[in-house]
Design an enzyme around this catalytic site. Sequence first.
Site, PDB file in Angstrom:
ATOM      1  N   SER A 611      25.244  57.423  27.644  1.00 19.11           N
ATOM      2  CA  SER A 611      23.830  58.356  26.896  1.00 19.11           C
ATOM      3  C   SER A 611      23.060  57.663  26.813  1.00 19.11           C
ATOM      4  O   SER A 611      23.212  57.342  28.276  1.00 19.11           O
ATOM      5  CB  SER A 611      24.394  59.057  25.205  1.00 19.11           C
ATOM      6  OG  SER A 611      23.506  60.102  25.401  1.00 19.11           O
ATOM      7  N   ASP A 696      25.720  70.611  28.479  1.00 17.86           N
ATOM      8  CA  ASP A 696      24.957  68.799  27.369  1.00 17.86           C
ATOM      9  C   ASP A 696      23.912  69.309  27.624  1.00 17.86           C
ATOM     10  O   ASP A 696      22.576  69.456  28.523  1.00 17.86           O
ATOM     11  CB  ASP A 696      24.552  68.074  28.778  1.00 17.86           C
ATOM     12  CG  ASP A 696      24.760  66.209  27.652  1.00 17.86           C
ATOM     13  OD1 ASP A 696      24.447  66.948  26.417  1.00 17.86           O
ATOM     14  OD2 ASP A 696      25.104  65.429  27.779  1.00 17.86           O
ATOM     15  N   HIS A 731      27.924  67.903  25.822  1.00 14.67           N
ATOM     16  CA  HIS A 731      27.139  65.792  25.426  1.00 14.67           C
ATOM     17  C   HIS A 731      28.615  65.303  25.359  1.00 14.67           C
ATOM     18  O   HIS A 731      29.033  63.704  25.120  1.00 14.67           O
ATOM     19  CB  HIS A 731      26.278  65.837  24.344  1.00 14.67           C
ATOM     20  CG  HIS A 731      25.748  64.719  24.485  1.00 14.67           C
ATOM     21  ND1 HIS A 731      25.096  63.486  25.791  1.00 14.67           N
ATOM     22  CD2 HIS A 731      25.464  63.098  23.977  1.00 14.67           C
ATOM     23  CE1 HIS A 731      24.835  62.537  25.494  1.00 14.67           C
ATOM     24  NE2 HIS A 731      25.321  62.210  24.310  1.00 14.67           N
TER      25      HIS A 731
END
Length: 763
Positions: A611, A696, A731
């Site tokens: 991320s 995501d 995610h």
Amino acid sequence: MISFFPSPRLTLGILCVSATISSGTSFYRSPQRLRTTTTSSSSSTKSIMSATNSITLQPPVAKKVKHEMEMFGDVRVDNYYWLRDDSRSNPEIISHLQQENAYTDSIMSGTKHLEEEIYAELRGRIKEDDISAPIRKGPYYYYERTLEGKEYVQHCRRLVQNSEPVPSVHDIMATGPDASPEHVILDENVKAKEHAYYSIDAFEVSPNHKLVAYAEDTKGDEIYTVHVIDAETRAPVGEPLVGVTSYIEWAGDEALLYITMDEILRPYKVWFHKLGTNQSTDLCLYHEKDDTFSLDLEASESKKYLFVGSESKTTRSIFYLDISKPENGLIVLTPRLEGTDTSVSHRGNHFFIKRRSDEAFNSELLACPLNDVTATTMLLPHRESVKIQGISLFSDHLVVYEREKGLPRVTFYSLPAVGEPLQSLKGGQTVDFIDPVYSVEPAESQFSSSILRFSYSSLRTPSSTYDYDMNTGVSIVKKLETILGGFDSSNYVTKREWAVAQDGTLVPISIVYRKDLVKLDGSDPMLLYGYGSYEMCVDPRFKASRLSLLDRGFTYAIAHIRGGGEMGRKWYENGKYLHKKNTFTDFIDSAEYLIEKKYCTKEKLCIEGRSAGGLLIGAVLNMRPDLFKAAVAGVPFVDVVTTMLDPTIPLTTAEWEEWGDPRKEEYYYYMKSYSPVDNVKAQNYPAILVTAGLNDPRVLYSEPAKFVAKLREMKTDENLLLFKCEMGAGHFSKSGRFEKLQEDAFTYAFILKILNMVPAPRG
């Protein structure tokens, strides 16, 4: 309740910081499609070919469609902007992603035996049939159970048999034939059968223990449906609440507070829902109209108040709801003051306020009477070397979770009887921990008791749940994570090193390795992990799957770089805005330090981040591609400038206070100077694995897809570049516990392949 970590805020995700901090919701990176002018095209997308062991596909080549973006007279050209489709239904884009997956599968087919071997190791360490440490609430013990071969948990409870009104550290839930029968409230395995992805974020029991409300996500997009069921019969109660966040709390036994999102999925409205009524008739208690702020919701430990936080990245104010007087609605407790961040809890006739400001940057702790919230008393003043991360309140005690010199600390204080004057705190006692680097996290405790529950682990110590009696000092292990397969923690060494950054700053590094395998002469392989954003702390926690690297002679390290919160608020502030490059140079300096100290060499150094940590990986690959042998960038935030210039994306307006606002020239050029997609160039890169999730909501899948496409176009080497996009996940990737192990096995197989550490197939 004020949590150990910062309140659940929209971030690009952590971590995989144990992944975790589970935020109740997030904004969704869902930009509107912008007009694209096609001026040239080359190399049309190849058709999908089936991958087999005997045929290796060629890497997919994305077509180029010139898309110009101008700001301050500067023109950026994005030839892969077309890969962004918010509907996730464009056949050409889906085909391209499938081609990437097929290519990855083909390349990795030769190491499938290793991947399967590692997966068997990972699964073999798990005690598949197990229960969590039961927590006593009222007349029941509540816990979660896992079953052999099952991906998901069961939510269970048993009646308490003894008559003691207050639990002690010696409480044990009976499980024998004479014990109260186990009741399964909810079996996620049954619910998940109909879905490729399944996750329950909130699971809240009503005060009278008759009902349960839970928030369900079946796509990975973090848009939830809230169900209410009868805890005994499992029968649904009323109609589900749809299109909501996972912020839900009981307001008595017959009502819920919950939060919904606007058209760009920003949590912006708080609602009061009376059970048995239609969602369309619910009462809106507050509407946050400033699009740089979002809402969250939590209950006090006393369960007498609900707190609604309205927050940006630098400012947080609090409303409260008296559960006994819901007709009064939300009342302002701490007004909005730019640059001031507050969290609140309750005990007796006082609210307790943790307050951070420019002056008190590591936070201070105050108390105020319920009937006069302006009459504050200082309990713990600000300290430059100690950061207050949060507190937990009990009927007779206050627990303060702090950080000093990069390590967490737990200190508790006795409180005067309710009604007596509440002055400054004195005589705090600190809990001692044994490892040189470790992680401590609060677990749910009971307000009316003196029993503090927390979870402890280190890079070599499996997670342990402790009950600590603050009156007697007696500590009891209530649950020790079972690691099968002959694991012995004494085989491993964990330590802390300090790298010297370019500006002289000392950067802490947490390290673990197996002492009988690692030689510390530079010949050992290493995996170095980093994050460095959002003031998040990547503490050195135990992860059983990591043993498959350690037991192959790897050293594992975490660089606690600036931009995170490990060393206090200033550590974070010196790694954001126009100081963001400190995050990247700290990581590079940490890598060079580890090489200098002979933990590894460039030829044996692998790096990983997810991320915002994927942004880190992308940036350092552009800056120092010569320093690393392999890199893993998970769901990476790599298209920084384009994303932060689009205010229609939820992770934009709220995050100008994290990354800066590129509509301002200074920020635009600074951001452009490190944004990974904008800085890919013709040079050699190490082997790279990039991952994404189609659904995501935090990092749009197209960011890593564009990064890979541009790398394929520009890089001058023949090193592997693989892209793996999960087509039914978000995610945090797949939802099942064994599915997650498969992903770890795949990643480890990739790293071992690059290091030429793949053994021949057996037999």
